[in-house]
Design an enzyme around this catalytic site. Structure first.
Site, short mmCIF file in Angstrom:
data_model
loop_
_atom_site.label_atom_id
_atom_site.label_comp_id
_atom_site.label_asym_id
_atom_site.label_seq_id
_atom_site.Cartn_x
_atom_site.Cartn_y
_atom_site.Cartn_z
N LYS A 84 0.83 -1.22 0.00
CA LYS A 84 0.00 0.00 0.00
C LYS A 84 0.86 1.27 0.00
O LYS A 84 2.08 1.20 0.26
CB LYS A 84 -0.93 -0.04 1.21
CG LYS A 84 -1.91 -1.22 1.19
CD LYS A 84 -2.91 -1.13 2.34
CE LYS A 84 -3.87 -2.32 2.32
NZ LYS A 84 -4.94 -2.15 3.35
N TYR A 139 -12.37 -2.32 -3.77
CA TYR A 139 -12.87 -2.49 -2.40
C TYR A 139 -14.40 -2.42 -2.32
O TYR A 139 -14.95 -2.09 -1.27
CB TYR A 139 -12.24 -1.45 -1.49
CG TYR A 139 -10.82 -1.78 -1.05
CD1 TYR A 139 -10.55 -2.94 -0.31
CD2 TYR A 139 -9.76 -0.96 -1.37
CE1 TYR A 139 -9.27 -3.25 0.10
CE2 TYR A 139 -8.45 -1.26 -0.96
CZ TYR A 139 -8.22 -2.42 -0.22
OH TYR A 139 -6.95 -2.73 0.20
N ASN A 147 -2.12 0.09 6.78
CA ASN A 147 -1.56 -1.15 7.33
C ASN A 147 -0.63 -1.90 6.37
O ASN A 147 -0.51 -3.11 6.43
CB ASN A 147 -2.68 -2.04 7.87
CG ASN A 147 -3.62 -2.52 6.78
OD1 ASN A 147 -3.51 -2.10 5.63
ND2 ASN A 147 -4.52 -3.43 7.12
N HIS A 206 -2.07 -5.54 1.57
CA HIS A 206 -3.35 -6.24 1.42
C HIS A 206 -3.06 -7.64 0.90
O HIS A 206 -2.12 -7.83 0.13
CB HIS A 206 -4.25 -5.51 0.42
CG HIS A 206 -5.43 -6.35 -0.02
ND1 HIS A 206 -6.57 -6.45 0.73
CD2 HIS A 206 -5.60 -7.16 -1.10
CE1 HIS A 206 -7.41 -7.29 0.12
NE2 HIS A 206 -6.85 -7.73 -0.98
N GLU A 244 -9.45 -10.95 -7.55
CA GLU A 244 -8.50 -9.84 -7.35
C GLU A 244 -7.31 -9.94 -8.31
O GLU A 244 -6.81 -8.92 -8.79
CB GLU A 244 -8.01 -9.83 -5.90
CG GLU A 244 -9.12 -9.42 -4.92
CD GLU A 244 -8.67 -9.39 -3.47
OE1 GLU A 244 -9.49 -9.06 -2.62
OE2 GLU A 244 -7.48 -9.70 -3.19
#
Ligand code: CMP
Length: 142
Positions: free
Chosen positions: A10, A50, A113, A116, A127
């Protein structure tokens, strides 16, 4: 069984310059990187990726964050790759992530965080297809 999973480094982790350190963790865990691409997601792409979280209170912030800088997207392949990647990442909330995991070492908050990873075979398939065509995936031949 050999599986494939979709991994995203990320914007927070890309900004911290730890792409290589995170790749090392994948490699040491026996996860092969068989496709990779850096891109800066549009609002539309992040929102669609998402979409399952659309009704959640954190959705707008999540889309904002995921479009705040470039991300590194990769397909990881290996034995039980989906679970193995989740182990290496640690819990979604870095405060609950086991010592030595990516999120424990490189992330501070649940919103930012670091990584993913797909959570199940069905989502992994969807995905991976979201980011890669079949001819962009390069399984090992040696
Ligand atoms: P990720 O695996 O990318 O999937 C959705 C993301 O939403 C998740 O990681 C977190 O970074 C973020 N998020 C923020 N708040 C929450 C929350 N309360 N529960 C789950 N995910 C959250």
């Amino acid at each position: 069984a050999v599986e494939r999973t979709l991994s995203i480094i990320k914007p927070d982790a890309v900004a911290k310059n730890v792409i290589g350190e995170i790749y090392s963790r994948f490699e040491k865990a026996g996860l092969n990187i068989i496709a990779a691409r850096m891109l800066h997601l549009s609002k539309e792409q992040a929102g669609e990726f998402y979409a399952v979280h659309r009704e959640r209170p954190f959705y707008n912030e999540l889309v904002e964050f995921m479009t705040s800088g470039p991300v590194m997207v990769q397909v990881l392949e290996g034995d039980e790759a989906i679970a193995k990647n989740r182990e290496v990442m640690g819990a979604t909330n870095p405060a609950e992530a086991a010592p030595g995991t990516i999120r424990a070492d490189f992330a501070k908050t649940v919103d930012e965080n670091a990584v993913h990873g797909s959570d199940a075979p069905e989502t992994a398939r969807a995905e991976i297809a979201f980011f890669f065509n079949d001819d962009e995936i390069c399984p090992r031949t040696r």
